[in-house]
Motif scaffolding. Structure first.
Motif: not given
Length: 108
Positions: A23-30, A32-35, A46-52
């Protein structure tokens, strides 16, 4: 090519470190989960399930993610500070660069 060999326990530790930081890495890169999902070749679900932390990522997904975050200038330093990027990979790329430089000098 021993720098690509990781014990199952080492893989688990690296995957755990990265999963916790997603979550922090995704936030710093700005991004989206889709991107991110599109960039690494998985579905957004799949990405969402991994992230949570409802799904454990595969080693291939781990490698894709560390390369994504390491290449991104906004997350490069953070992924290195988290020790989620294996030092062995730096060593293999450094050795490859040295070999290429040597080949240039010798004309091989």
């Amino acid at each position: 090519m021993d720098y690509w060999r990781f014990l199952p326990e080492e893989k688990d530790i690296l995957i755990q470190k990265l999963t916790f930081a997603l979550p922090a890495l995704r936030g710093i890169t700005k991004a989206t989960q889709d991107e991110i999902a599109n960039a690494i070749g998985v579905s957004r679900q799949t990405y969402n399930a991994i992230e949570i932390q409802k799904r454990t990522m595969s080693w291939n997904t781990y490698i894709s993610l560390i390369l994504f975050f390491d290449y991104n200038p906004n997350s490069h330093i953070m992924i290195r500070q988290l020790e989620a990027f294996p030092a062995q990979l730096d060593e293999c790329w450094l050795l490859d660069e040295i070999a290429q430089d040597r080949n240039k000098l010798t004309g091989d």
